[in-house]
Motif scaffolding. Structure first.
Motif, PDB file in Angstrom:
ATOM      1  N   VAL A 133       0.836  -1.204   0.000  1.00 45.02           N
ATOM      2  CA  VAL A 133       0.000   0.000   0.000  1.00 45.02           C
ATOM      3  C   VAL A 133       0.867   1.249   0.000  1.00 45.02           C
ATOM      4  CG1 VAL A 133      -1.759   1.306   1.239  1.00 45.02           C
ATOM      5  CG2 VAL A 133      -1.883  -1.196   1.166  1.00 45.02           C
ATOM      6  N   ALA A 134       0.610   2.153  -0.953  1.00 44.83           N
ATOM      7  CA  ALA A 134       1.381   3.401  -1.039  1.00 44.83           C
ATOM      8  C   ALA A 134       0.921   4.396   0.013  1.00 44.83           C
ATOM      9  CB  ALA A 134       1.247   4.006  -2.433  1.00 44.83           C
ATOM     10  N   VAL A 135      -0.366   4.710   0.015  1.00 45.49           N
ATOM     11  CA  VAL A 135      -0.942   5.654   0.979  1.00 45.49           C
ATOM     12  C   VAL A 135      -2.256   5.065   1.482  1.00 45.49           C
ATOM     13  CG1 VAL A 135      -1.759   8.013   1.386  1.00 45.49           C
ATOM     14  CG2 VAL A 135       0.104   7.606  -0.249  1.00 45.49           C
ATOM     15  N   ASP A 136      -2.372   4.914   2.772  1.00 44.18           N
ATOM     16  CA  ASP A 136      -3.560   4.290   3.361  1.00 44.18           C
ATOM     17  C   ASP A 136      -4.838   5.036   2.989  1.00 44.18           C
ATOM     18  OD1 ASP A 136      -2.206   2.252   4.701  1.00 44.18           O
ATOM     19  OD2 ASP A 136      -1.753   3.536   6.411  1.00 44.18           O
ATOM     20  N   ASP A 137      -5.888   4.277   2.740  1.00 37.94           N
ATOM     21  CA  ASP A 137      -7.264   4.770   2.580  1.00 37.94           C
ATOM     22  C   ASP A 137      -7.571   5.470   1.264  1.00 37.94           C
ATOM     23  OD1 ASP A 137      -7.805   3.851   5.197  1.00 37.94           O
ATOM     24  OD2 ASP A 137      -7.118   5.744   6.051  1.00 37.94           O
ATOM     25  N   VAL A 138      -6.563   5.683   0.397  1.00 35.75           N
ATOM     26  CA  VAL A 138      -6.843   6.366  -0.876  1.00 35.75           C
ATOM     27  C   VAL A 138      -6.313   5.609  -2.091  1.00 35.75           C
ATOM     28  CG1 VAL A 138      -6.974   8.696   0.103  1.00 35.75           C
ATOM     29  CG2 VAL A 138      -4.766   7.802  -0.688  1.00 35.75           C
ATOM     30  N   SER A 139      -5.540   4.543  -1.881  1.00 34.96           N
ATOM     31  CA  SER A 139      -4.956   3.818  -3.014  1.00 34.96           C
ATOM     32  C   SER A 139      -5.081   2.321  -2.811  1.00 34.96           C
ATOM     33  CB  SER A 139      -3.477   4.189  -3.196  1.00 34.96           C
ATOM     34  OG  SER A 139      -2.709   3.778  -2.077  1.00 34.96           O
ATOM     35  N   VAL A 140      -5.203   1.610  -3.930  1.00 39.13           N
ATOM     36  CA  VAL A 140      -5.303   0.147  -3.914  1.00 39.13           C
ATOM     37  C   VAL A 140      -4.168  -0.407  -4.772  1.00 39.13           C
ATOM     38  CG1 VAL A 140      -6.728  -1.855  -4.451  1.00 39.13           C
ATOM     39  CG2 VAL A 140      -7.812   0.286  -3.705  1.00 39.13           C
ATOM     40  N   PRO A 141      -3.234  -1.146  -4.171  1.00 32.47           N
ATOM     41  CA  PRO A 141      -2.170  -1.748  -4.990  1.00 32.47           C
ATOM     42  C   PRO A 141      -2.762  -2.759  -5.955  1.00 32.47           C
ATOM     43  CG  PRO A 141      -2.151  -2.657  -2.761  1.00 32.47           C
ATOM     44  CD  PRO A 141      -3.141  -1.538  -2.762  1.00 32.47           C
ATOM     45  N   ILE A 142      -2.255  -2.756  -7.187  1.00 34.70           N
ATOM     46  CA  ILE A 142      -2.787  -3.666  -8.206  1.00 34.70           C
ATOM     47  C   ILE A 142      -1.689  -4.566  -8.765  1.00 34.70           C
ATOM     48  CG2 ILE A 142      -4.038  -3.860 -10.381  1.00 34.70           C
ATOM     49  CD1 ILE A 142      -5.675  -2.527  -8.159  1.00 34.70           C
ATOM     50  N   PHE A 143      -0.642  -3.962  -9.308  1.00 36.50           N
ATOM     51  CA  PHE A 143       0.441  -4.712  -9.939  1.00 36.50           C
ATOM     52  C   PHE A 143       1.667  -4.632  -9.027  1.00 36.50           C
ATOM     53  CE2 PHE A 143      -2.313  -3.263 -13.371  1.00 36.50           C
ATOM     54  CZ  PHE A 143      -2.500  -4.432 -14.106  1.00 36.50           C
ATOM     55  N   PRO A 192      18.981  -7.591  -1.937  1.00 34.80           N
ATOM     56  CA  PRO A 192      20.197  -7.393  -1.138  1.00 34.80           C
ATOM     57  C   PRO A 192      19.947  -7.572   0.354  1.00 34.80           C
ATOM     58  CG  PRO A 192      19.922  -5.645  -2.767  1.00 34.80           C
ATOM     59  CD  PRO A 192      18.631  -6.407  -2.727  1.00 34.80           C
ATOM     60  N   LYS A 193      21.015  -7.828   1.078  1.00 36.13           N
ATOM     61  CA  LYS A 193      20.881  -8.074   2.512  1.00 36.13           C
ATOM     62  C   LYS A 193      20.292  -6.881   3.258  1.00 36.13           C
ATOM     63  CE  LYS A 193      25.737  -6.818   3.410  1.00 36.13           C
ATOM     64  NZ  LYS A 193      27.042  -7.318   3.913  1.00 36.13           N
ATOM     65  N   GLU A 194      20.479  -5.675   2.704  1.00 35.96           N
ATOM     66  CA  GLU A 194      19.899  -4.479   3.335  1.00 35.96           C
ATOM     67  C   GLU A 194      18.405  -4.338   3.053  1.00 35.96           C
ATOM     68  OE1 GLU A 194      24.181  -3.787   2.197  1.00 35.96           O
ATOM     69  OE2 GLU A 194      22.373  -4.290   1.051  1.00 35.96           O
ATOM     70  N   GLY A 195      17.923  -5.105   2.074  1.00 34.37           N
ATOM     71  CA  GLY A 195      16.503  -5.088   1.750  1.00 34.37           C
ATOM     72  C   GLY A 195      16.154  -4.359   0.466  1.00 34.37           C
ATOM     73  N   SER A 196      14.928  -4.580   0.006  1.00 40.71           N
ATOM     74  CA  SER A 196      14.363  -3.898  -1.163  1.00 40.71           C
ATOM     75  C   SER A 196      12.917  -3.531  -0.846  1.00 40.71           C
ATOM     76  CB  SER A 196      14.404  -4.799  -2.402  1.00 40.71           C
ATOM     77  OG  SER A 196      15.724  -5.038  -2.828  1.00 40.71           O
ATOM     78  N   PRO A 197      12.415  -2.460  -1.452  1.00 38.41           N
ATOM     79  CA  PRO A 197      11.038  -2.048  -1.167  1.00 38.41           C
ATOM     80  C   PRO A 197      10.008  -2.866  -1.939  1.00 38.41           C
ATOM     81  CG  PRO A 197      12.007  -0.577  -2.773  1.00 38.41           C
ATOM     82  CD  PRO A 197      13.100  -1.528  -2.376  1.00 38.41           C
ATOM     83  N   LEU A 198       8.901  -3.150  -1.298  1.00 34.42           N
ATOM     84  CA  LEU A 198       7.754  -3.717  -2.007  1.00 34.42           C
ATOM     85  C   LEU A 198       6.899  -2.559  -2.499  1.00 34.42           C
ATOM     86  CD1 LEU A 198       6.341  -6.845  -0.135  1.00 34.42           C
ATOM     87  CD2 LEU A 198       7.390  -6.735  -2.397  1.00 34.42           C
ATOM     88  N   LEU A 199       6.559  -2.594  -3.775  1.00 37.66           N
ATOM     89  CA  LEU A 199       5.863  -1.484  -4.420  1.00 37.66           C
ATOM     90  C   LEU A 199       4.693  -2.006  -5.230  1.00 37.66           C
ATOM     91  CD1 LEU A 199       9.149   0.059  -5.824  1.00 37.66           C
ATOM     92  CD2 LEU A 199       7.949   0.890  -3.816  1.00 37.66           C
ATOM     93  N   ALA A 200       3.908  -1.094  -5.736  1.00 42.21           N
ATOM     94  CA  ALA A 200       2.811  -1.486  -6.637  1.00 42.21           C
ATOM     95  C   ALA A 200       2.368  -0.294  -7.456  1.00 42.21           C
ATOM     96  CB  ALA A 200       1.627  -2.041  -5.853  1.00 42.21           C
ATOM     97  N   ASN A 201       1.997  -0.581  -8.683  1.00 41.20           N
ATOM     98  CA  ASN A 201       1.254   0.399  -9.458  1.00 41.20           C
ATOM     99  C   ASN A 201      -0.163   0.370  -8.889  1.00 41.20           C
ATOM    100  OD1 ASN A 201      -0.554   1.098 -11.982  1.00 41.20           O
ATOM    101  ND2 ASN A 201       1.484   1.897 -12.411  1.00 41.20           N
ATOM    102  N   SER A 202      -0.630   1.518  -8.403  1.00 42.04           N
ATOM    103  CA  SER A 202      -1.858   1.544  -7.609  1.00 42.04           C
ATOM    104  C   SER A 202      -3.016   2.235  -8.302  1.00 42.04           C
ATOM    105  CB  SER A 202      -1.585   2.249  -6.270  1.00 42.04           C
ATOM    106  OG  SER A 202      -0.606   1.545  -5.530  1.00 42.04           O
ATOM    107  N   ALA A 203      -4.218   1.784  -7.997  1.00 42.69           N
ATOM    108  CA  ALA A 203      -5.431   2.399  -8.520  1.00 42.69           C
ATOM    109  C   ALA A 203      -5.979   3.403  -7.520  1.00 42.69           C
ATOM    110  CB  ALA A 203      -6.485   1.339  -8.805  1.00 42.69           C
ATOM    111  N   THR A 204      -6.344   4.560  -8.019  1.00 43.48           N
ATOM    112  CA  THR A 204      -7.021   5.569  -7.206  1.00 43.48           C
ATOM    113  C   THR A 204      -8.285   5.990  -7.950  1.00 43.48           C
ATOM    114  OG1 THR A 204      -5.872   7.447  -8.260  1.00 43.48           O
ATOM    115  CG2 THR A 204      -4.815   6.448  -6.331  1.00 43.48           C
ATOM    116  N   ILE A 205      -9.302   6.371  -7.208  1.00 42.10           N
ATOM    117  CA  ILE A 205     -10.547   6.845  -7.826  1.00 42.10           C
ATOM    118  C   ILE A 205     -10.562   8.363  -7.752  1.00 42.10           C
ATOM    119  CG2 ILE A 205     -13.066   6.857  -7.683  1.00 42.10           C
ATOM    120  CD1 ILE A 205     -12.912   3.984  -6.666  1.00 42.10           C
TER     121      ILE A 205
END
Length: 361
Positions: free
Chosen positions: A127-137, A259-272
C-alpha cells in the motif's frame, strides 16, 4: 364525451411513443445506468492486461464499456489535476510517490472495504498511501545480473547494494537516470547500506558517485535499458522485478537479488478520481482488479500478487521469486516524496558529472 375519449386515446399513444426502444437501452447494474468508465494507466504490459483480461470481464459482468488512456504516472496525475473541476478520468493508476502527491492535493477519493470488499485481502506492505490507493500490480525494485556471464568470469553474485560498485563490470552496467524510480531507489538504499537514512542521504550520494564512475551512461528508462541487457552490453542493472522477468522471457539469464539491506515492495496503484460521476462503477472495477482471478493473471505476467492466497507464478519463481527470509519492506512514501526533488537535483549536479571516470582505467 366521445370527443374527450378520442383525445385521451391519442394522448396515451403519443406517450407510449416516447419510451426508448430496446436498441437504446443501457444495461442497468449495481453501479446504476452507466455507459462507460475511463481508466488512465501505464502502457505496455499493464495496458495489455487491462485491455485483454480485465476490461472484457468487467463489460461482460456489468455492460459498461471500458476506455483506457495510456501514459506515464506523472502525466496522468497532471491530467487529473487539470481536470479536477470536470473529471474525465474515473480511475488513475499511479506510482507510489504520485499517489502521495494526488492525496496531498485532494484529487482522489477515500476508499474502504464497504465499497471494495477485496481490500480486506490486501498485503499492507504494497500500500502506497492508506485509505486512498489500492495496490494492483506488485513488484520490487532490486539489482539483477547476468548469471551465465558472472559464472563464466568468476564474478561473485551480488549480495549488497554496495556490490553495484565493482571494477569487474565497469562499463557494463544499465542504470537509469535519477528521474526514474529505479535510480532513486538505488540512492536511498545506498544510504541505508552505508549508515545513512532518509534524513541523511549523504552516504548514498557518495557511493552513487563511485557507481557513476564505473558506468558509461545513465539510461532514460527501461525501454533503453532492456536492449543493453539483451545484447549483453550490460550485465548488471537495477529495475522493476517485472522488467527483469521480461528480459528473462527474451532468453537472457537475468537473476534478481534482494540485497541483505533489503528492497522495497511497491505497486502500481489504482485511485478513484475525486468527483468522478462514475464512482460506483469505478469501485466495482477496482474490486475486480484485486480479485484472486485477476491477480493470478497478473502473476503470470511477472507481477507479484498483492492479495493473500495468490502466489508468484511458477514460471518466474526462480528468477524474481522471494523467500520468507528476504528483507522486503514497505516504503515511507510521504518522506520519499518530500525529499525527492532536493536529492534528485543534487544527484544531477554531483553524481552525473562523474559518469565514466573509471571506465577507461
Amino acid at each position: 364525451m366521445k370527443k374527450l375519449i378520442i383525445i385521451l386515446i391519442v394522448g396515451m399513444i403519443a406517450l407510449t411513443g416516447c419510451v426508448a426502444s430496446p436498441k437504446q437501452e443501457v444495461k442497468s447494474t449495481s453501479s446504476g445506468t452507466i455507459k462507460e468508465i475511463t481508466i488512465a494507466g501505464a502502457g505496455g504490459l499493464i495496458e495489455k492486461m487491462i485491455r485483454d483480461e480485465v476490461a472484457p470481464k468487467f463489460t461482460e459482468k456489468t455492460g459498461i464499456k471500458v476506455n483506457f488512456i495510456a501514459g506515464l504516472s506523472s502525466e496522468i496525475l497532471s491530467k487529473v489535476e487539470l481536470q479536477k473541476n470536470a473529471p474525465q478520468i474515473d480511475i488513475a493508476m499511479l506510482s507510489p510517490t504520485d499517489v502521495q502527491r494526488a492525496e496531498s492535493k485532494e484529487l482522489i477519493e477515500l476508499l474502504s472495504t464497504k465499497q471494495i470488499p477485496n481490500l480486506a485481502k490486501i498485503d499492507e506492505r504494497f500500500v502506497a498511501v492508506d485509505d486512498v490507493s489500492v495496490p494492483i500490480f506488485g513488484y520490487t525494485i532490486a539489482p539483477a545480473y547476468n548469471k551465465d556471464i558472472f559464472e563464466k568470469e568468476g564474478i561473485a553474485p551480488i549480495a549488497s547494494w554496495n556490490d553495484l560498485i565493482r571494477p569487474e563490470y565497469k562499463g557494463r552496467t544499465a542504470f537509469s537516470d535519477i528521474s526514474s524510480d529505479f535510480t532513486y531507489t538505488i540512492l536511498y538504499n545506498l544510504a541505508f547500506a552505508n549508515g545513512g537514512s532518509l534524513d541523511n542521504m549523504e552516504p548514498g550520494l557518495t557511493k552513487a558517485k563511485e557507481m557513476a564512475a564505473y558506468s558509461t551512461t545513465f539510461y532514460k528508462n527501461s525501454t533503453q535499458m532492456i536492449p543493453a541487457l539483451q545484447q549483453e552490453a550490460a550485465i548488471v542493472t537495477v529495475m522493476g522485478s517485472y522488467n527483469i522477468a521480461q528480459v528473462a522471457d527474451s532468453g537472457i539469464p537475468l537473476q534478481m537479488v534482494v540485497p541483505k539491506e533489503g528492497s522495497p515492495l511497491l505497486a502500481n496503484s489504482a485511485t478513484i478520481v475525486k468527483n468522478s460521476s462514475n464512482k460506483k462503477a469505478a469501485e466495482e472495477f477496482v474490486d475486480l482488479l484485486i480479485s484472486p482471478e485477476m491477480q493470478e493473471h497478473f502473476s503470470e505476467g511477472g507481477f507479484y500478487p498483492v492479495i493473500e492466497g495468490v502466489e508468484t507464478s511458477d514460471k518466474y519463481e526462480s528468477i524474481i521469486g522471494v523467500k520468507e527470509s528476504d528483507n522486503l519492506y514497505r516504503q515511507d512514501v510521504p518522506k520519499l516524496a518530500e525529499i525527492r526533488g532536493m536529492w534528485a537535483d543534487r544527484f544531477m549536479k554531483e553524481v552525473t558529472p562523474d559518469l565514466g571516470k573509471k571506465v577507461g582505467n
